[in-house]
Design a protein around this motif. Structure first.
Motif, PDB file in Angstrom:
ATOM      1  N   VAL A 190     -10.032  -5.828 -13.264  1.00 16.94           N
ATOM      2  CA  VAL A 190     -10.274  -6.810 -14.319  1.00 16.94           C
ATOM      3  C   VAL A 190      -9.227  -7.905 -14.191  1.00 16.94           C
ATOM      4  CG1 VAL A 190     -10.618  -7.165 -16.794  1.00 16.94           C
ATOM      5  CG2 VAL A 190     -11.046  -4.899 -15.804  1.00 16.94           C
ATOM      6  N   GLY A 199     -12.943 -12.397 -15.140  1.00 21.72           N
ATOM      7  CA  GLY A 199     -13.805 -11.810 -14.109  1.00 21.72           C
ATOM      8  C   GLY A 199     -13.524 -10.325 -13.971  1.00 21.72           C
ATOM      9  N   LYS A 202     -16.334  -4.138  -9.575  1.00 22.46           N
ATOM     10  CA  LYS A 202     -16.244  -2.718  -9.286  1.00 22.46           C
ATOM     11  C   LYS A 202     -15.985  -2.563  -7.801  1.00 22.46           C
ATOM     12  CE  LYS A 202     -18.435   1.702 -10.294  1.00 22.46           C
ATOM     13  NZ  LYS A 202     -19.486   2.364 -11.077  1.00 22.46           N
ATOM     14  N   ILE A 222     -19.801  -7.633  -8.612  1.00 25.59           N
ATOM     15  CA  ILE A 222     -19.553  -8.073  -9.981  1.00 25.59           C
ATOM     16  C   ILE A 222     -19.866  -6.937 -10.947  1.00 25.59           C
ATOM     17  CG2 ILE A 222     -21.885  -9.021 -10.319  1.00 25.59           C
ATOM     18  CD1 ILE A 222     -20.489 -11.381 -11.833  1.00 25.59           C
ATOM     19  N   PHE A 223     -19.094  -6.866 -12.031  1.00 27.40           N
ATOM     20  CA  PHE A 223     -19.237  -5.746 -12.953  1.00 27.40           C
ATOM     21  C   PHE A 223     -19.155  -6.244 -14.399  1.00 27.40           C
ATOM     22  CE2 PHE A 223     -17.508  -2.175 -15.434  1.00 27.40           C
ATOM     23  CZ  PHE A 223     -18.436  -1.186 -15.123  1.00 27.40           C
ATOM     24  N   GLU A 224     -20.032  -5.702 -15.233  1.00 27.80           N
ATOM     25  CA  GLU A 224     -20.004  -6.049 -16.662  1.00 27.80           C
ATOM     26  C   GLU A 224     -19.258  -4.967 -17.418  1.00 27.80           C
ATOM     27  OE1 GLU A 224     -23.108  -7.287 -20.175  1.00 27.80           O
ATOM     28  OE2 GLU A 224     -23.602  -7.732 -18.091  1.00 27.80           O
ATOM     29  N   LEU A 225     -18.167  -5.353 -18.060  1.00 29.77           N
ATOM     30  CA  LEU A 225     -17.308  -4.405 -18.762  1.00 29.77           C
ATOM     31  C   LEU A 225     -17.911  -3.966 -20.084  1.00 29.77           C
ATOM     32  CD1 LEU A 225     -13.904  -6.299 -18.341  1.00 29.77           C
ATOM     33  CD2 LEU A 225     -14.590  -4.263 -17.072  1.00 29.77           C
ATOM     34  N   SER A 226     -17.631  -2.724 -20.459  1.00 33.54           N
ATOM     35  CA  SER A 226     -17.942  -2.279 -21.821  1.00 33.54           C
ATOM     36  C   SER A 226     -16.878  -2.864 -22.755  1.00 33.54           C
ATOM     37  CB  SER A 226     -17.916  -0.748 -21.899  1.00 33.54           C
ATOM     38  OG  SER A 226     -16.584  -0.287 -21.761  1.00 33.54           O
ATOM     39  N   GLU A 230     -12.978  -3.747 -21.686  1.00 31.85           N
ATOM     40  CA  GLU A 230     -12.394  -5.085 -21.869  1.00 31.85           C
ATOM     41  C   GLU A 230     -11.157  -5.023 -22.761  1.00 31.85           C
ATOM     42  OE1 GLU A 230     -13.622  -9.608 -23.312  1.00 31.85           O
ATOM     43  OE2 GLU A 230     -15.177  -8.135 -22.871  1.00 31.85           O
ATOM     44  N   THR A 274     -17.531 -12.235  -7.926  1.00 28.92           N
ATOM     45  CA  THR A 274     -18.046 -12.811  -9.183  1.00 28.92           C
ATOM     46  C   THR A 274     -18.626 -14.212  -9.021  1.00 28.92           C
ATOM     47  OG1 THR A 274     -15.896 -13.783  -9.792  1.00 28.92           O
ATOM     48  CG2 THR A 274     -16.321 -11.514 -10.511  1.00 28.92           C
ATOM     49  N   LYS A 276     -16.928 -16.800  -9.346  1.00 29.77           N
ATOM     50  CA  LYS A 276     -16.222 -17.640 -10.326  1.00 29.77           C
ATOM     51  C   LYS A 276     -15.002 -18.299  -9.689  1.00 29.77           C
ATOM     52  CE  LYS A 276     -17.578 -15.021 -14.456  1.00 29.77           C
ATOM     53  NZ  LYS A 276     -17.104 -14.220 -15.595  1.00 29.77           N
TER      54      LYS A 276
END
Length: 291
Positions: A190, A199, A202, A222-226, A230, A274, A276
């Protein structure tokens, strides 16, 4: 502004990207090899000399200090702070992050989830150390290791005893750490800038490899955090005092567990995964605080 990037190699991806991002924002970007600086200590006149010239009129510095030169690199950052120059990573936080044991103590005191960890002063009773982290398999880490170097997965009790005894015999300082099986050789990086997650990716270790570092042939996406992940990453960066941080965490059955908080996180992996412009976000952070 005049922004100095402290880096030993101008060709490194992270260094190049920070210079590009700064120039896009019309800043004067200068790369200085911190290992070749002279620190001049004088009453009320702290100064730094580089290539026979005094460094002057600097508005901000971005430290990219390698682990092998932490002591001198941090001294250079501290000198800039004494010269009233804003630094993207403060010297105290840099030192704190490089001391793995101290970092874990700081994170533990803040109530963050961590893999169970044991540190001893070259204890002869390695059996107790192994049992204290839940037995084999367990992870054994050199306190000074980086990029996955000096990290061993001991799969059996006997292997763990052998590794610990070998390190103890060499007077190498190590920590023993619980192995989080359900993470399946993956971790989450992270990237936090100025108290905001900019950003996350994983990282998955290659086949048969429990270390997920990209330097060791791992892959990233790319990974979406819970919400919990976060919050854990933001709190870890905050308690470590880092304005720019790479927080490494594991997904476990008891929630996110912090592995490490990196004060000079590389940009290549996170920008590639990501898409980004993380370098620009670091420049924006400096603009908000240095002017």
């Amino acid at each position: 502004m005049k922004i100095v990037v402290l880096s030993r190699n101008p060709n490194l991806y992270s260094t190049r990207r920070l210079v590009e991002a700064g120039k896009e924002r019309k800043h004067e970007m200068v790369i200085i090899d911190h290992t070749k600086c002279d620190i001049i200590i004088e009453r009320k006149k702290p100064a730094i000399r580089y290539k026979q010239e005094l460094i002057t009129d600097v508005d901000a510095v971005i430290p990219r200090i390698g682990a092998s030169v932490t002591f001198f690199g941090t001294a250079v950052v501290r000198q800039f702070e004494m010269m009233k120059v804003f630094t993207a990573v403060e010297s105290q936080a840099l030192m704190r992050s490089r001391d793995k044991l101290r970092s874990l103590q700081v994170l533990s005191r803040a109530g963050l989830g961590l893999p169970k960890t044991v540190f001893t002063n070259y204890s002869k009773n390695v059996d107790d150390v192994i049992k204290s982290v839940g037995g084999a398999p367990l992870v054994i880490k050199l306190l000074e290791g980086t990029q996955g170097l000096g990290v061993v997965l001991a799969e059996t009790h006997t292997a763990a005893e052998s590794v610990l005894e070998a390190f103890n015999g060499l007077k190498a300082r190590v920590i023993a750490q619980e192995f989080i099986k359900e993470a399946k050789g993956a971790d989450i990086r992270v990237f936090v800038v100025d108290g905001v997650v900019v950003g996350a990716m994983k990282r998955q270790g290659k086949e048969g490899e429990f270390r997920s570092n990209l330097h060791r042939g791992g892959t990233a996406e790319i990974f979406e955090l819970s919400v919990d992940e976060e919050n854990a990453a933001l709190k870890a960066a905050r308690v470590m005092g880092l304005g720019v941080a790479g927080v490494d965490l594991l997904q476990s059955e008891r929630g996110p567990l912090i592995l490490e908080v990196n004060s000079s996180p590389g940009l290549e992996g996170i920008e590639s995964a990501t898409g980004k412009d993380i370098a620009k976000k670091i420049i924006h952070y400096i603009e908000r605080h240095a002017e």
